[in-house]
Design a protein around this motif. Sequence first.
Motif, mmCIF file in Angstrom:
data_model
loop_
_atom_site.group_PDB
_atom_site.id
_atom_site.type_symbol
_atom_site.label_atom_id
_atom_site.label_comp_id
_atom_site.label_asym_id
_atom_site.label_seq_id
_atom_site.Cartn_x
_atom_site.Cartn_y
_atom_site.Cartn_z
ATOM 1 N N UNK A 331 19.534 60.118 30.205
ATOM 2 C CA UNK A 331 19.743 58.663 30.098
ATOM 3 C C UNK A 331 18.648 57.828 30.735
ATOM 4 N N UNK A 332 17.992 58.351 31.790
ATOM 5 C CA UNK A 332 16.968 57.545 32.456
ATOM 6 C C UNK A 332 15.762 57.290 31.546
ATOM 7 N N UNK A 333 15.632 58.061 30.481
ATOM 8 C CA UNK A 333 14.504 57.860 29.565
ATOM 9 C C UNK A 333 14.723 56.714 28.588
ATOM 10 N N UNK A 334 15.969 56.307 28.419
ATOM 11 C CA UNK A 334 16.308 55.346 27.353
ATOM 12 C C UNK A 334 15.592 54.021 27.526
ATOM 13 N N UNK A 335 15.664 53.441 28.715
ATOM 14 C CA UNK A 335 15.089 52.114 28.907
ATOM 15 C C UNK A 335 13.569 52.141 28.819
ATOM 16 N N UNK A 336 12.944 53.216 29.297
ATOM 17 C CA UNK A 336 11.486 53.330 29.204
ATOM 18 C C UNK A 336 11.055 53.372 27.745
ATOM 19 N N UNK A 337 11.758 54.145 26.950
ATOM 20 C CA UNK A 337 11.419 54.259 25.528
ATOM 21 C C UNK A 337 11.667 52.943 24.805
ATOM 22 N N UNK A 338 12.826 52.335 25.049
ATOM 23 C CA UNK A 338 13.142 51.069 24.380
ATOM 24 C C UNK A 338 12.130 49.987 24.740
ATOM 25 N N UNK A 339 11.841 49.838 26.020
ATOM 26 C CA UNK A 339 10.960 48.767 26.485
ATOM 27 C C UNK A 339 9.550 48.909 25.918
#
Length: 400
Positions: A331-339
């Motif tokens: 889950x910690x990868x989600x925001x980095x990828x989205x942003x």
Amino acid sequence: METKRVFTIGNKGEKVRSDCYISLELKDQGGIVVNLNSKVAPIFGKHIKQLCCEILDYFSVKHAVLNIEDSGALDFVLAARLEGVIKKAKHSDKQFLLKQIPENRSMSNKGRSRVTRLYLPGNTPSLMINSGIHRSDSIILDLEDAVAFHKKQEARFLVRNALRSLNFLGAERMVRINQLPEGLNDLPFIVSHGVNLILIPKCENEEQIALVSERVNEIKEDFSVKYPIWLMPIIESAMGVINLREIVESSEMIVGIAIGLEDYTADVGVKRTQLGMETFFARMEIVTICKAFNIQPIDSVFSDVENLEALKDSVLMSKSLGYEGMGCIHPRQIEVIRKNFAPTEEELQEAKEIVDAYDEAVENGVGVVSLGTKMIDMPVVEKAKSIIEKSIAFHRSFEN
């Protein structure tokens, strides 16, 4: 002397959460005996035993000893485990189905955003239950690499029940089936139970797509499923890259192509590096063909879940190549990828200026459009409009 017929299913241990381990011993007499070991037995013990007796009766099990080691299993987990162990003990074509929640009857659009897709092991309910709060575009219940071979069948019951019972808070519901032909055995557990998209691993030719699409359509017809179910082949070999165009052209159900770089690099005999030159041809082949056929190119997962700075660099590279999303394994990868897939402020501002200049030229009847010293033609305008639309979509996704 009576021969013992004992069957087991599920998971147990100190680190196991939201699951259970069940042993079922079929008997010739004595009725049903349910032994429950659970910390929540004082509160939920009666309900758990009632559900178990209901399921046993549904499958016409009249005499049995049922031992349950409960680690906080919800009803959908308990029902999946018990049905699975009963079907180890005796043949039955019946399904014990909990009521499907309304949220999981929603359909997905072919062109919806799939920037972030979170992989979840198909036999680990603790990771499924609150997965919607991470706000990925899609949730992938994985029946392939994330499930041990001897656990494949019990995982199918769990994934089926999760598709019916868990609220993924608007995320598209995906399932990665097993490599064909084994993956065909997964389809009856997902097609009529709310799946939106099926990932086909290690896809190498159009025949594999035909096998899956034909079986999906047969099940849809049998159960009167009216909503679309999409396909996303995963290219993981040199042969898959060579046959990419025939794969894409083989079905209207295909909405995108994903690449699996770990298996691809193993297949071609090279080491995967952060720079990625060893996979550049395959990645650009996927982007080119996907763009030509107006479907989504989706990049591989980034396996180092601790190194978010390297993930950011990987996302920016992926975006620069033309990819429209990546898989997530944490889950910690989600925001980095989205942003980092989202248009930057500079990209958005330039796009606005291009569209404004074009609109002004059209309004004034000017045939040649320019912005500063640069001439602007229609492909540039269309790209600018696409950036604006994508920015709006990203902003809306963030707000939601």
